[in-house]
Design a protein around this motif. Sequence first.
Motif, PDB file in Angstrom:
ATOM      1  N   GLN A 262       0.831  -1.202   0.000  1.00  0.00           N
ATOM      2  CA  GLN A 262       0.000   0.000   0.000  1.00  0.00           C
ATOM      3  C   GLN A 262       0.866   1.253   0.000  1.00  0.00           C
ATOM      4  O   GLN A 262       0.606   2.232  -0.718  1.00  0.00           O
ATOM      5  CB  GLN A 262      -0.929   0.002   1.231  1.00  0.00           C
ATOM      6  N   GLN A 263       1.905   1.239   0.818  1.00  0.00           N
ATOM      7  CA  GLN A 263       2.829   2.377   0.872  1.00  0.00           C
ATOM      8  C   GLN A 263       3.598   2.510  -0.440  1.00  0.00           C
ATOM      9  O   GLN A 263       3.833   3.624  -0.928  1.00  0.00           O
ATOM     10  CB  GLN A 263       3.787   2.200   2.049  1.00  0.00           C
ATOM     11  N   THR A 264       3.968   1.376  -1.009  1.00  0.00           N
ATOM     12  CA  THR A 264       4.675   1.401  -2.294  1.00  0.00           C
ATOM     13  C   THR A 264       3.793   1.991  -3.383  1.00  0.00           C
ATOM     14  O   THR A 264       4.265   2.752  -4.243  1.00  0.00           O
ATOM     15  CB  THR A 264       5.131  -0.014  -2.682  1.00  0.00           C
ATOM     16  N   TYR A 265       2.496   1.668  -3.345  1.00  0.00           N
ATOM     17  CA  TYR A 265       1.559   2.222  -4.332  1.00  0.00           C
ATOM     18  C   TYR A 265       1.578   3.756  -4.278  1.00  0.00           C
ATOM     19  O   TYR A 265       1.739   4.417  -5.309  1.00  0.00           O
ATOM     20  CB  TYR A 265       0.143   1.706  -4.057  1.00  0.00           C
ATOM     21  N   ALA A 287      -9.118  -3.752  -2.418  1.00  0.00           N
ATOM     22  CA  ALA A 287      -8.357  -3.921  -1.183  1.00  0.00           C
ATOM     23  C   ALA A 287      -7.208  -2.925  -1.045  1.00  0.00           C
ATOM     24  O   ALA A 287      -6.375  -3.060  -0.151  1.00  0.00           O
ATOM     25  CB  ALA A 287      -7.808  -5.349  -1.106  1.00  0.00           C
ATOM     26  N   VAL A 288      -7.151  -1.927  -1.905  1.00  0.00           N
ATOM     27  CA  VAL A 288      -6.052  -0.953  -1.875  1.00  0.00           C
ATOM     28  C   VAL A 288      -6.365   0.193  -0.913  1.00  0.00           C
ATOM     29  O   VAL A 288      -7.512   0.585  -0.715  1.00  0.00           O
ATOM     30  CB  VAL A 288      -5.761  -0.424  -3.297  1.00  0.00           C
ATOM     31  N   SER A 289      -5.316   0.751  -0.363  1.00  0.00           N
ATOM     32  CA  SER A 289      -5.385   1.790   0.671  1.00  0.00           C
ATOM     33  C   SER A 289      -6.247   2.993   0.299  1.00  0.00           C
ATOM     34  O   SER A 289      -6.266   3.441  -0.852  1.00  0.00           O
ATOM     35  CB  SER A 289      -3.968   2.280   0.979  1.00  0.00           C
ATOM     36  N   SER A 330      -1.502  -6.459  -3.568  1.00  0.00           N
ATOM     37  CA  SER A 330      -0.429  -7.444  -3.496  1.00  0.00           C
ATOM     38  C   SER A 330       0.887  -6.944  -4.091  1.00  0.00           C
ATOM     39  O   SER A 330       1.875  -7.679  -4.100  1.00  0.00           O
ATOM     40  CB  SER A 330      -0.857  -8.729  -4.209  1.00  0.00           C
ATOM     41  N   GLY A 331       0.908  -5.701  -4.584  1.00  0.00           N
ATOM     42  CA  GLY A 331       2.162  -5.140  -5.079  1.00  0.00           C
ATOM     43  C   GLY A 331       2.352  -5.234  -6.576  1.00  0.00           C
ATOM     44  O   GLY A 331       3.487  -5.098  -7.073  1.00  0.00           O
ATOM     45  N   PHE A 376      -2.318   6.161   7.689  1.00  0.00           N
ATOM     46  CA  PHE A 376      -3.078   4.918   7.832  1.00  0.00           C
ATOM     47  C   PHE A 376      -2.114   3.737   7.836  1.00  0.00           C
ATOM     48  O   PHE A 376      -1.063   3.782   7.187  1.00  0.00           O
ATOM     49  CB  PHE A 376      -4.080   4.745   6.681  1.00  0.00           C
ATOM     50  N   GLU A 377      -2.470   2.692   8.587  1.00  0.00           N
ATOM     51  CA  GLU A 377      -1.695   1.446   8.612  1.00  0.00           C
ATOM     52  C   GLU A 377      -2.571   0.310   8.107  1.00  0.00           C
ATOM     53  O   GLU A 377      -3.780   0.262   8.378  1.00  0.00           O
ATOM     54  CB  GLU A 377      -1.213   1.130  10.029  1.00  0.00           C
ATOM     55  N   TYR A 378      -1.944  -0.637   7.434  1.00  0.00           N
ATOM     56  CA  TYR A 378      -2.660  -1.727   6.747  1.00  0.00           C
ATOM     57  C   TYR A 378      -2.246  -3.082   7.308  1.00  0.00           C
ATOM     58  O   TYR A 378      -1.103  -3.285   7.729  1.00  0.00           O
ATOM     59  CB  TYR A 378      -2.335  -1.651   5.257  1.00  0.00           C
TER      60      TYR A 378
END
Length: 466
Positions: A262-265, A287-289, A330-331, A376-378
């Motif tokens: 999510q952070q990478t996105y 399911a994405v942030s 999932s990246g 936000f945390e996932y």
Amino acid sequence: MNIKFGTDGWRAKIAQDYTFENLEKVSLALAITLEEENSLNKTCVIGYDTRFFSEDFANHVAEVLSGVGFDVIISDNFIPTPTLAFSVKDKSCAVGIMITASHNPYNYNGFKIKQSFGGSASKEFTSKVESNLEKIKTYKFRNEKGKIKVQNLFENYKNSILKFVDINAIKESGIKVAIDCMNGAGSGYLSSLLSDLNIKVFPVRNKRDPYFKGSRPEPIPQLLGPLSYEVFSNSLNLGTALDGDGDRVASCDASGTIFTSQQTYVLLLNHLVTSRKLKGKVLKNFAVSVLVDKLCKLYDIEFEILPVGFKYICSKMISEGNVLMGGEESGGFGFLGHIPDRDGFLSSLYLIESVVMSKKSLMEQLDEIYDKVGFFEYDRYDLKLETSVEEVRKKIRDLIENPAKKIGEKKVSEISTIDGIKYILEDESWLLIRPSGTEPLVRIYAEGKSIHEAKALIGFGRKLFQ
């Protein structure tokens, strides 16, 4: 056996259900599907990963398809899935086949289909392949034999993705990067590509190992300790990791912190908009942030939420054209102007370029994003159940028909049922519960204002199935 295609291909245990006999069945069903679509193009390109027998399985598929009149191009070595997807378009083939089980454990293998546009096969297409399994004994193929050619597929792909980044800026930066290919199909390729850009590369798990050193090739924080250590102990600028077939990515900050997908996105999206000044629609799966939504609103970018599975993103990238970026939790990320598919290699290049162009670490970039849109945390949990797939689906239907109005002390402000059931709470935190399509398993995703809140939401989701 009952051969079923999941979110991206058919996967099964080697020598149990994944056999030469079943591979032949799937290959013939695919050939029937292409012929029924009246395709005059009878060419196919095949790639394979680093798993046990992948090369032998790929050669068997090539023999089967050439035996029913297809001209086949097969890779001269294991390759990443993005290379195969690119090659379908590059070679003007009707279809591409990648022998891979992606991030699954070592004892699995799989069969991914890439259609002529260079992206994952649609649900409609794979459903036809499944139904055509019943026809293979009676179907009359033309009495002709195709040719098999062995070719290097990586070079053209490499030259293509390098056009998306500022090569000169990267070459002059002196940047130092660790890469973890998790002994998968990116091994040797990513390190070579980056070395050609004058990057000092510190490789981790960069050789073929069908056993994946006893782990599984999934780029998630708990499996990326070796990458974190390499980055931190050598004072590197960043690190990236690929999954088993190279179409997904994870990122690591100079501090050794492994970021979630999510952070990478949001890091990738922020770089494309602020540093590269690119425009276009943004696609994300269910399911994405929420950070992606908030970043899009901040930059006045149109975005759309889709079901889980990159094939849905792929379809939109093709039909709408001007899609800046599409991504999943999932990246896996796809980009404007490239193939409508996930690409861990181009994602890695963009992450490196973001550090070069911004002159800031990944953590510094992420902190700036948090300052703009909030924190936000996932978290995610896969819950295996001792029941049937249909019972799991029935339980999800019950949850949809009788949704909770509160979770803990927070009110549920919205229910979304694009894919499973998603509870969106009054403070923008959320809980998503969706069934696996192929096994009695429930995937539970959550995002909160802290990791404690995210885990509490996961706990609520788990209790619903006790």
